[in-house]
Design a protein around this motif. Structure first.
Motif, short mmCIF file in Angstrom:
data_model
loop_
_atom_site.label_atom_id
_atom_site.label_comp_id
_atom_site.label_asym_id
_atom_site.label_seq_id
_atom_site.Cartn_x
_atom_site.Cartn_y
_atom_site.Cartn_z
N UNK A 239 0.83 -1.21 0.00
CA UNK A 239 0.00 0.00 0.00
C UNK A 239 0.85 1.25 0.00
N UNK A 240 0.29 2.28 -0.59
CA UNK A 240 0.78 3.65 -0.41
C UNK A 240 -0.43 4.44 0.05
N UNK A 241 -0.27 5.16 1.15
CA UNK A 241 -1.35 6.00 1.66
C UNK A 241 -0.91 7.43 1.40
N UNK A 242 -1.71 8.16 0.62
CA UNK A 242 -1.27 9.46 0.13
C UNK A 242 -2.35 10.51 0.26
N UNK A 243 -1.93 11.70 0.74
CA UNK A 243 -2.83 12.86 0.81
C UNK A 243 -2.40 13.83 -0.30
N UNK A 244 -3.34 14.15 -1.16
CA UNK A 244 -3.08 15.05 -2.28
C UNK A 244 -3.35 16.48 -1.82
N UNK A 245 -2.29 17.27 -1.68
CA UNK A 245 -2.39 18.62 -1.13
C UNK A 245 -2.46 19.70 -2.20
N UNK A 246 -2.18 19.34 -3.44
CA UNK A 246 -2.20 20.32 -4.54
C UNK A 246 -2.99 19.76 -5.72
N UNK A 247 -3.63 20.65 -6.46
CA UNK A 247 -4.31 20.19 -7.67
C UNK A 247 -3.30 20.15 -8.82
N UNK A 248 -3.67 19.44 -9.87
CA UNK A 248 -2.79 19.32 -11.03
C UNK A 248 -2.78 17.90 -11.55
N UNK A 249 -1.88 17.63 -12.49
CA UNK A 249 -1.73 16.28 -13.04
C UNK A 249 -0.36 15.77 -12.67
N UNK A 250 -0.34 14.56 -12.13
CA UNK A 250 0.88 13.92 -11.66
C UNK A 250 1.03 12.57 -12.34
N UNK A 251 2.17 11.93 -12.15
CA UNK A 251 2.45 10.67 -12.82
C UNK A 251 2.54 9.52 -11.82
N UNK A 252 2.16 8.33 -12.31
CA UNK A 252 2.56 7.09 -11.67
C UNK A 252 3.47 6.40 -12.68
N UNK A 253 4.43 5.66 -12.18
CA UNK A 253 5.38 5.02 -13.09
C UNK A 253 6.07 3.86 -12.40
N UNK A 254 6.47 2.89 -13.22
CA UNK A 254 7.39 1.85 -12.80
C UNK A 254 8.74 2.25 -13.36
N UNK A 255 9.72 2.43 -12.49
CA UNK A 255 11.02 2.92 -12.92
C UNK A 255 12.10 1.85 -12.95
N UNK A 256 11.69 0.58 -12.86
CA UNK A 256 12.62 -0.50 -13.13
C UNK A 256 13.06 -0.30 -14.59
N UNK A 257 14.35 -0.31 -14.88
CA UNK A 257 14.79 -0.01 -16.24
C UNK A 257 14.03 -0.81 -17.32
N UNK B 187 10.80 -0.67 -17.99
CA UNK B 187 9.37 -0.84 -17.74
C UNK B 187 8.55 0.38 -18.15
N UNK B 188 9.05 1.58 -17.83
CA UNK B 188 8.35 2.81 -18.23
C UNK B 188 8.21 2.83 -19.75
N UNK B 189 9.31 2.52 -20.44
CA UNK B 189 9.31 2.54 -21.91
C UNK B 189 8.41 1.47 -22.50
N UNK B 190 8.12 0.41 -21.72
CA UNK B 190 7.21 -0.65 -22.17
C UNK B 190 5.75 -0.31 -21.87
N UNK B 191 5.51 0.92 -21.38
CA UNK B 191 4.14 1.39 -21.16
C UNK B 191 3.68 1.48 -19.73
N UNK B 192 4.55 1.22 -18.78
CA UNK B 192 4.13 1.18 -17.38
C UNK B 192 4.18 2.55 -16.73
N UNK B 193 3.18 3.37 -17.07
CA UNK B 193 3.03 4.69 -16.47
C UNK B 193 1.59 5.15 -16.67
N UNK B 194 1.22 6.19 -15.95
CA UNK B 194 -0.13 6.72 -16.06
C UNK B 194 -0.23 8.07 -15.38
N UNK B 195 -1.46 8.58 -15.28
CA UNK B 195 -1.69 9.93 -14.77
C UNK B 195 -2.66 9.92 -13.60
N UNK B 196 -2.39 10.81 -12.67
CA UNK B 196 -3.30 11.10 -11.57
C UNK B 196 -3.69 12.56 -11.69
#
Length: 160
Positions: A126-144, A146-155
């Protein structure tokens, strides 16, 4: 004397590499734009996220886009349903890209950040997170690779 100096230089070079490749603890001294670690008791929503590889060679988060509200605390319940280790890292896009470059140089780096988790195949966390600012942020897998294979998204964090 030359032997001692050479030995000291080698030891210094090896320790610098070991420190750089070893751990990535608490590297976020300043406030993070994406928010801050949350209190599970104050969470208003749980988002279940699966990480895995696909038969066609892609690596994905399901789902890979989320919309939350500014001030909201979220529990990200994360499951690695794949056969490889994967990460879930939540941050600003520029920070994600900086971290991605660092991970490519030091692929064995371990994390100890509240906005990131690395899970072996079959593990959950789990990650428990409080979003204190508005905007668009990223989620990503940064194992070399993996990001380039499509493992990322937007919050997207909407104003209240």
């Amino acid at each position: 004397m030359k032997t001692l100096l050479t030995a000291m230089l080698i030891a210094a070079a090896l320790s610098t590499t070991a420190l750089a490749a070893g751990s990535h603890e608490g590297g976020h001294g300043e406030a993070m734009a994406v928010g801050e670690p949350g209190n599970k008791a104050k969470a208003t929503q749980t988002i279940r996220v699966t990480m895995k590889e696909t038969d066609d060679g892609k690596m994905i988060f399901t789902p890979n886009t989320f919309t939350v509200r500014k001030g909201q605390t979220i529990v990200f319940a994360i499951k690695n349903a794949g056969e490889l280790d994967h990460e879930f890292v939540l941050d600003q896009e520029d920070k994600v890209m900086e971290h991605k470059a660092l991970m490519e140089k030091f692929p064995e780096m371990e994390h100890d950040d509240p906005n990131a988790i690395r899970l072996a195949a079959g593990e959950s966390g789990e990650i428990i997170w409080k979003f204190t600012n508005d905007g668009t942020f990223k989620i990503a897998c940064l194992v070399p690779g993996h990001y380039d294979a499509g493992m990322h998204g937007d919050v997207t964090v909407a104003k209240k």
